[in-house]
Write a protein that holds these residues in place. Structure first.
Motif, PDB file in Angstrom:
ATOM      1  N   ASP A 247      -3.937   0.542  -4.232  1.00 42.40           N
ATOM      2  CA  ASP A 247      -5.015   1.100  -3.424  1.00 42.40           C
ATOM      3  C   ASP A 247      -5.495   0.042  -2.431  1.00 42.40           C
ATOM      4  OD1 ASP A 247      -6.940  -0.602  -4.666  1.00 42.40           O
ATOM      5  OD2 ASP A 247      -7.228   0.848  -6.277  1.00 42.40           O
TER       6      ASP A 247
ATOM      7  N   ASN B 257       2.264   1.354  -3.827  1.00 42.42           N
ATOM      8  CA  ASN B 257       1.130   2.250  -4.099  1.00 42.42           C
ATOM      9  C   ASN B 257      -0.112   1.565  -4.662  1.00 42.42           C
ATOM     10  OD1 ASN B 257       2.520   4.665  -3.257  1.00 42.42           O
ATOM     11  ND2 ASN B 257       3.681   4.548  -5.170  1.00 42.42           N
TER      12      ASN B 257
ATOM     13  N   SER C 279       0.809  -1.222   0.000  1.00 46.60           N
ATOM     14  CA  SER C 279       0.000   0.000   0.000  1.00 46.60           C
ATOM     15  C   SER C 279       0.841   1.269   0.000  1.00 46.60           C
ATOM     16  CB  SER C 279      -0.943   0.007   1.204  1.00 46.60           C
ATOM     17  OG  SER C 279      -0.216  -0.094   2.415  1.00 46.60           O
ATOM     18  N   ASN C 280       2.013   1.239   0.628  1.00 51.82           N
ATOM     19  CA  ASN C 280       2.811   2.458   0.755  1.00 51.82           C
ATOM     20  C   ASN C 280       3.913   2.567  -0.294  1.00 51.82           C
ATOM     21  OD1 ASN C 280       1.297   3.134   3.050  1.00 51.82           O
ATOM     22  ND2 ASN C 280       2.673   1.999   4.398  1.00 51.82           N
ATOM     23  N   THR C 281       4.711   1.508  -0.449  1.00 51.31           N
ATOM     24  CA  THR C 281       5.829   1.562  -1.396  1.00 51.31           C
ATOM     25  C   THR C 281       5.385   1.297  -2.832  1.00 51.31           C
ATOM     26  OG1 THR C 281       7.326   0.783   0.340  1.00 51.31           O
ATOM     27  CG2 THR C 281       8.114   0.661  -1.933  1.00 51.31           C
TER      28      THR C 281
END
Length: 309
Positions: A71, A69, A65-67
């Motif tokens: 959804d 990306n 979710s963060n690196t």
């Protein structure tokens, strides 16, 4: 059907503290649970059978979710899917970053290729070094790669086959035939201690594997797509020869020779039966290779912890 309190708690644990304080995010995560799958069942299955921790699942979800990306709707099911294959979050970040930033793949292709390459035991470091060799502008490479696109493909192909960069360089310098050079490089890598399983459920070195399939067409393609043999290190975790070398550096070979072979196992769905690779070969032939690749990973018989734990 309303999601269970336990399942909501699990998903909220995956969120950073700032997001957990956001009511809209809470509602969104609850909606994801009710829409897609049964996270409580997935989590229980993974923790009890595959042998790791909630912290691992949280880290994996964070990477997606963060690196990378993804959804929220995509990151959650992918976290469970990748957990069943025991993909290491740090290796996933590293592979994705090399593909995106070094090989210059699109975000979409890097997302797709990263888990695929890790499942084939490709190393992010080796992939990066292979690509560097191929794009260094050396005269001996002029016949081999004509464009960055060709270099991307050959680097990924070589990394997936377990080809070390220095062995790649020496083999391709000596042979201006791609097929011969690739075969020699694969045979020579990792002090000839890399083993993969053939369709008879037994493990072979690259040279032995080539002999086994000498009348069966392209052995390199079969090698690349075959399960990688592992040994159990002192920490009770199973690693391949390439992972031994990456983790233990100079002393890897003595540790590899002293280690015991890992009896790898996977889980059949939906019945949840746990079978060794040899049992897969016996029970599911001729579809055993495909079923093995698609099945969730269980702890090896000799392991006390998962390699990513």
């Amino acid at each position: 059907m309303a999601p269970s309190t336990f399942a909501v708690a699990v998903l909220m644990l995956m969120l950073p503290a700032s997001a957990r304080r956001n009511k809209d995010d809470s509602f969104a995560m609850e909606a994801l649970i009710s829409e897609a799958r049964d996270p409580e069942k997935d989590l229980e299955f993974w923790l009890t059978t595959c042998g790791a921790s909630l912290g691992y699942l949280q880290r994996l979800h964070g990477v997606l979710s963060n690196t990378m990306n993804f959804d929220k709707g995509a990151a959650l099911p992918l976290a469970f899917e990748y957990a069943k294959k025991q993909l290491d979050p740090d290796q996933l970040i590293a592979m994705y970053t090399v593909l995106r930033d070094k090989l210059r793949l699109s975000v979409e292709e890097a997302r797709s290729r990263a888990p695929e390459l890790l499942e084939k035991d490709a190393s992010p470091t080796q992939l990066s070094d292979l690509y560097t060799e191929m794009t260094a502008g050396a005269s001996w490479l002029s016949w081999l790669v004509k464009s960055p696109k060709e270099a991307q493909g050959l680097a990924m192909e070589s990394a997936a086959a377990g080809c070390e960069p220095d062995k790649f360089k020496s083999a391709y310098q000596a042979n201006h035939d791609k097929k011969t050079a690739a075969e020699e490089a694969i045979r020579a890598s990792f002090d000839m201690q890399a083993y993969r399983y053939a369709d008879d459920g037994r493990y072979y070195t690259a040279s032995q594997f080539a002999d086994y399939y000498k009348s069966g067409g392209d052995w390199v393609a079969k090698w690349t797509n075959s399960p990688v043999a592992q040994k159990v290190a002192e920490d009770g975790k199973a690693y391949s020869a390439s992972q031994f070398k990456e983790f233990f550096k100079e002393g890897w070979l003595s540790k590899w020779n002293a280690a015991t072979w890992a009896t790898q196992r996977r889980i059949t769905e939906p019945d949840g039966g746990v079978y060794t690779l040899d049992e897969f070969a016996s029970y599911f032939f001729p579809e055993s290779e495909w079923k093995w690749a698609e099945s969730p990973v269980a702890l090896c018989k000799e392991c006390t912890a998962a390699s990513h734990a």
